[in-house]
Design an enzyme around this catalytic site. Structure first.
Site, PDB file in Angstrom:
ATOM      1  N   LYS A   1     -51.462  -6.688  37.308  1.00 53.68           N
ATOM      2  CA  LYS A   1     -51.956  -5.775  36.255  1.00 53.68           C
ATOM      3  C   LYS A   1     -51.051  -4.535  36.184  1.00 53.68           C
ATOM      4  CE  LYS A   1     -55.153  -6.127  33.955  1.00 53.68           C
ATOM      5  NZ  LYS A   1     -55.423  -6.818  32.656  1.00 53.68           N
TER       6      LYS A   1
ATOM      7  N   TYR B   1     -53.488  -9.626  42.350  1.00 54.60           N
ATOM      8  CA  TYR B   1     -54.121  -9.320  41.055  1.00 54.60           C
ATOM      9  C   TYR B   1     -53.703  -7.928  40.580  1.00 54.60           C
ATOM     10  CZ  TYR B   1     -57.636  -7.386  37.886  1.00 54.60           C
ATOM     11  OH  TYR B   1     -58.254  -6.734  36.846  1.00 54.60           O
TER      12      TYR B   1
ATOM     13  N   THR C   1     -56.972  -1.955  34.612  1.00 53.16           N
ATOM     14  CA  THR C   1     -57.948  -1.732  35.674  1.00 53.16           C
ATOM     15  C   THR C   1     -57.591  -0.529  36.540  1.00 53.16           C
ATOM     16  OG1 THR C   1     -58.762  -2.723  37.731  1.00 53.16           O
ATOM     17  CG2 THR C   1     -56.612  -3.443  37.009  1.00 53.16           C
TER      18      THR C   1
HETATM   19  P1  NAD Z   1     -62.744 -12.802  32.853  1.00 50.45           P
HETATM   20  O1  NAD Z   1     -62.042 -13.505  33.964  1.00 50.45           O
HETATM   21  O2  NAD Z   1     -64.222 -12.873  32.771  1.00 50.45           O
HETATM   22  O3  NAD Z   1     -62.183 -13.337  31.445  1.00 50.45           O
HETATM   23  C1  NAD Z   1     -60.817 -13.585  31.227  1.00 50.45           C
HETATM   24  C2  NAD Z   1     -60.690 -14.386  29.935  1.00 50.45           C
HETATM   25  O4  NAD Z   1     -59.289 -14.585  29.681  1.00 50.45           O
HETATM   26  C3  NAD Z   1     -61.328 -15.777  30.001  1.00 50.45           C
HETATM   27  O5  NAD Z   1     -62.047 -16.040  28.828  1.00 50.45           O
HETATM   28  C4  NAD Z   1     -60.137 -16.718  30.136  1.00 50.45           C
HETATM   29  O6  NAD Z   1     -60.377 -18.005  29.591  1.00 50.45           O
HETATM   30  C5  NAD Z   1     -59.071 -15.953  29.365  1.00 50.45           C
HETATM   31  N1  NAD Z   1     -57.723 -16.320  29.793  1.00 50.45           N
HETATM   32  C6  NAD Z   1     -57.249 -16.382  31.067  1.00 50.45           C
HETATM   33  N2  NAD Z   1     -55.956 -16.788  31.055  1.00 50.45           N
HETATM   34  C7  NAD Z   1     -55.605 -16.941  29.751  1.00 50.45           C
HETATM   35  C8  NAD Z   1     -54.410 -17.315  29.086  1.00 50.45           C
HETATM   36  N3  NAD Z   1     -53.294 -17.621  29.783  1.00 50.45           N
HETATM   37  N4  NAD Z   1     -54.406 -17.351  27.744  1.00 50.45           N
HETATM   38  C9  NAD Z   1     -55.518 -17.050  27.021  1.00 50.45           C
HETATM   39  N5  NAD Z   1     -56.688 -16.719  27.597  1.00 50.45           N
HETATM   40  C10 NAD Z   1     -56.726 -16.644  28.950  1.00 50.45           C
HETATM   41  O7  NAD Z   1     -62.225 -11.311  32.916  1.00 50.45           O
HETATM   42  P2  NAD Z   1     -62.998  -9.947  32.590  1.00 50.45           P
HETATM   43  O8  NAD Z   1     -63.724  -9.508  33.792  1.00 50.45           O
HETATM   44  O9  NAD Z   1     -63.708 -10.098  31.304  1.00 50.45           O
HETATM   45  O10 NAD Z   1     -61.746  -8.965  32.408  1.00 50.45           O
HETATM   46  C11 NAD Z   1     -61.111  -8.827  31.133  1.00 50.45           C
HETATM   47  C12 NAD Z   1     -59.962  -7.845  31.259  1.00 50.45           C
HETATM   48  O11 NAD Z   1     -60.461  -6.592  31.709  1.00 50.45           O
HETATM   49  C13 NAD Z   1     -58.889  -8.269  32.263  1.00 50.45           C
HETATM   50  O12 NAD Z   1     -57.641  -7.918  31.739  1.00 50.45           O
HETATM   51  C14 NAD Z   1     -59.203  -7.435  33.509  1.00 50.45           C
HETATM   52  O13 NAD Z   1     -58.042  -7.180  34.252  1.00 50.45           O
HETATM   53  C15 NAD Z   1     -59.763  -6.171  32.883  1.00 50.45           C
HETATM   54  N6  NAD Z   1     -60.732  -5.412  33.691  1.00 50.45           N
HETATM   55  C16 NAD Z   1     -61.824  -6.037  34.246  1.00 50.45           C
HETATM   56  C17 NAD Z   1     -62.766  -5.277  34.944  1.00 50.45           C
HETATM   57  C18 NAD Z   1     -63.990  -5.906  35.561  1.00 50.45           C
HETATM   58  O14 NAD Z   1     -64.728  -5.229  36.259  1.00 50.45           O
HETATM   59  N7  NAD Z   1     -64.289  -7.164  35.292  1.00 50.45           N
HETATM   60  C19 NAD Z   1     -62.590  -3.895  35.079  1.00 50.45           C
HETATM   61  C20 NAD Z   1     -61.440  -3.297  34.508  1.00 50.45           C
HETATM   62  C21 NAD Z   1     -60.534  -4.068  33.800  1.00 50.45           C
HETATM   63  O1  DAU Z   2     -62.069  -2.136  39.664  1.00 49.08           O
HETATM   64  C1  DAU Z   2     -61.935  -2.995  38.575  1.00 49.08           C
HETATM   65  C2  DAU Z   2     -61.854  -4.423  39.073  1.00 49.08           C
HETATM   66  O2  DAU Z   2     -63.153  -4.765  39.503  1.00 49.08           O
HETATM   67  C3  DAU Z   2     -61.354  -5.401  38.010  1.00 49.08           C
HETATM   68  O3  DAU Z   2     -60.039  -5.078  37.683  1.00 49.08           O
HETATM   69  C4  DAU Z   2     -61.426  -6.833  38.529  1.00 49.08           C
HETATM   70  O4  DAU Z   2     -61.072  -7.737  37.495  1.00 49.08           O
HETATM   71  C5  DAU Z   2     -62.833  -7.120  38.970  1.00 49.08           C
HETATM   72  O5  DAU Z   2     -62.905  -8.411  39.535  1.00 49.08           O
HETATM   73  C6  DAU Z   2     -63.305  -6.087  39.995  1.00 49.08           C
HETATM   74  O6  DAU Z   2     -62.585  -6.237  41.249  1.00 49.08           O
HETATM   75  P1  DAU Z   2     -63.320  -6.096  42.680  1.00 49.08           P
HETATM   76  O7  DAU Z   2     -62.529  -6.822  43.670  1.00 49.08           O
HETATM   77  O8  DAU Z   2     -63.666  -4.678  42.945  1.00 49.08           O
HETATM   78  O9  DAU Z   2     -64.724  -6.859  42.305  1.00 49.08           O
HETATM   79  P2  DAU Z   2     -65.571  -7.959  43.095  1.00 49.08           P
HETATM   80  O10 DAU Z   2     -66.826  -8.151  42.308  1.00 49.08           O
HETATM   81  O11 DAU Z   2     -64.769  -9.170  43.424  1.00 49.08           O
HETATM   82  O12 DAU Z   2     -65.921  -7.230  44.454  1.00 49.08           O
HETATM   83  C7  DAU Z   2     -66.609  -5.979  44.476  1.00 49.08           C
HETATM   84  C8  DAU Z   2     -66.717  -5.531  45.919  1.00 49.08           C
HETATM   85  O13 DAU Z   2     -67.623  -6.413  46.600  1.00 49.08           O
HETATM   86  C9  DAU Z   2     -65.414  -5.602  46.697  1.00 49.08           C
HETATM   87  O14 DAU Z   2     -65.362  -4.513  47.616  1.00 49.08           O
HETATM   88  C10 DAU Z   2     -65.493  -6.918  47.470  1.00 49.08           C
HETATM   89  C11 DAU Z   2     -66.992  -7.051  47.724  1.00 49.08           C
HETATM   90  N1  DAU Z   2     -67.516  -8.435  47.785  1.00 49.08           N
HETATM   91  C12 DAU Z   2     -67.223  -9.276  46.756  1.00 49.08           C
HETATM   92  C13 DAU Z   2     -67.686 -10.570  46.746  1.00 49.08           C
HETATM   93  C14 DAU Z   2     -67.356 -11.526  45.621  1.00 49.08           C
HETATM   94  C15 DAU Z   2     -68.327  -8.839  48.836  1.00 49.08           C
HETATM   95  O15 DAU Z   2     -68.621  -8.059  49.768  1.00 49.08           O
HETATM   96  N2  DAU Z   2     -68.802 -10.119  48.829  1.00 49.08           N
HETATM   97  C16 DAU Z   2     -68.498 -11.017  47.847  1.00 49.08           C
HETATM   98  O16 DAU Z   2     -68.937 -12.201  47.932  1.00 49.08           O
END
Ligand code: NAD
Ligand code: DAU
Length: 358
Positions: free
Chosen positions: A166, A162, A136
């Protein structure tokens, strides 16, 4: 036929990636999806592909070395695409331990099992193998509102449990690259949005609450900036890095789409209002009155912004989906999958929401 071991494939990005890969490669590849099915994992995300002969789901924890070793022993794995993680910042602030457990120690287990399966007697690795660690942009910390960007060379400065977990996992992967010449790549992506995203994250939470006429919680002044990327563009980038990158290289992924949170929330309200037919009774409550400013997230990073120059020039990746199109596709998906939303928001989600937002 290449065999992929995808971890966390039942989550948001992992399930979109698996869909992307089968759409692109069809029967030319095989995917084994390992997921512990935490609250964030949902096999409903993959119901349309579960019957494929070239797909297998294994329920296992990535911290369980024996279970992961067995998968490597029974299959000739060519690619590991490692998504599995605890991914929500707010949960990490309340309960950091599981983040270190899964994100750091789980990654170490994945590295050790892949290394054991792929290493040759002379310390080199079988050719063509690749481990992609999905990370991330949050590892870089927070930017000022001064037009600066995160580059691959930006020093790590994580703030939340978090992002610290990472960052630690990235460092462990890097140590395997530097020490053993282990064939890994690291990608650091900005905020994703799209189908199948769990409604603890900003965009699906705001879509769901708007449709239900519930308050829309905005942390702090609502002016924190995130750099949003459509999830299928991320899936494409991961595939391209796996196939084109030199082992050991690290890439930032993002599409120069920086927006303040309040702007995102207003866009969602406006788009839902536009998309709902006049006859839909929910239209009456879809307006800015739902916006509610709440206490800020602890240690809230102010701004993220990715410089994707390296992945563009070396890999040839470009995002394809403009935010105005991606957000409509996403809202349309949630319109059409209200049963999915009902399933994931029943039970434990209610308790989480109550504790988080009361
Ligand atoms: P998510 O929380 O939607 O999914 C995580 C998945 O991992 C789930 O299916 C969960 O069951 C599985 N999991 C959790 N713990 C586990 C364990 N101990 N063993 C096996 N499986 C396990 O997450 P996401 O948003 O899809 O993110 C996926 C990856 O991408 C993560 O590594 C996150 O850091 C990274 N990432 C996310 C974002 C974002 O915006 N969501 C952006 C950049 C990077
Ligand atoms: O930048 C990549 C990351 O983006 C990933 O690594 C993470 O897994 C993913 O969860 C995400 O993190 P953020 O903290 O940026 O995402 P989130 O959707 O939780 O929040 C986005 C922004 O919105 C952040 O500034 C917090 C704000 N927020 C979030 C929630 C849930 C609010 O204002 N209200 C809310 O209820």
């Amino acid at each position: 036929m290449r065999t992929y071991l995808v971890t966390g494939g039942a989550g948001f990005i992992g399930s979109n990636y698996i869909h992307y890969m089968f759409d692109k490669y069809g029967d030319e590849i095989r995917i084994i999806n390992v997921d512990a099915l935490t609250y964030a994992g949902n096999l409903e995300n993959l119901s349309d592909i579960e019957g494929r002969d070239n797909y297998e789901f294994i329920k296992a924890d990535i911290c369980d070395r024996e279970a992961i070793e067995k998968i490597f022993a029974e299959n000739e794995i060519d690619r590991v695409v490692h998504f599995a993680a605890e991914s929500h910042v707010d949960r990490s602030i309340r309960n950091p331990e599981v983040f270190v457990q899964t994100n750091v120690l789980g990654t170490l287990v994945m590295l050790n099992c892949a290394k054991k399966a792929w290493e040759l007697e002379d310390g080199s690795f079988k050719s063509g193998k690749r481990f992609l660690h999905v990370s991330t942009d949050e590892v870089y910390g927070s930017l000022e509102e001064d037009g600066s960007y995160f580059y691959e060379t930006t020093p790590y400065d994580p703030h939340s449990p978090y992002s610290a977990s990472k960052a630690s996992s990235d460092m462990v992967v890097k140590s395997y690259i530097d020490t053993y010449h282990f064939p890994a790549n690291i990608t650091n992506c900005s905020n994703n949005y799209g189908a199948y995203q769990f409604p603890e994250k900003l965009i699906p939470l705001i879509i769901n609450n708007t449709l239900c006429g519930k308050k829309l919680p905005v942390y702090g002044d609502g002016k924190n900036v995130r750099d949003w990327l459509y999830v299928m563009d991320h899936a494409k980038a991961i595939d391209m890095v796996c196939e084109k990158a030199q082992p050991g290289e690290k890439y930032n992924i993002g599409g120069h789409n920086e927006k303040q949170n309040i702007e995102i929330i207003k866009t969602i309200i406006d788009t839902i209002a536009e998309m709902l037919p006049d006859s839909d009774p929910r239209k009456a409550h879809v307006n800015y009155d739902l916006i509610t400013y709440v206490t800020d997230r602890k240690g809230h990073d102010r701004r993220y912004a990715i410089a994707p120059d390296k992945i563009r020039s070396e890999i040839g990746w470009e995002p394809e989906t403009a935010f105005k199109d991606g957000i409509r596709l996403t809202i349309q998906w949630y319109f059409e999958h209200q049963d999915w939303m009902q399933h994931v928001t029943s039970g434990d989600y209610q308790k989480y929401y109550e504790e988080m937002y009361r």
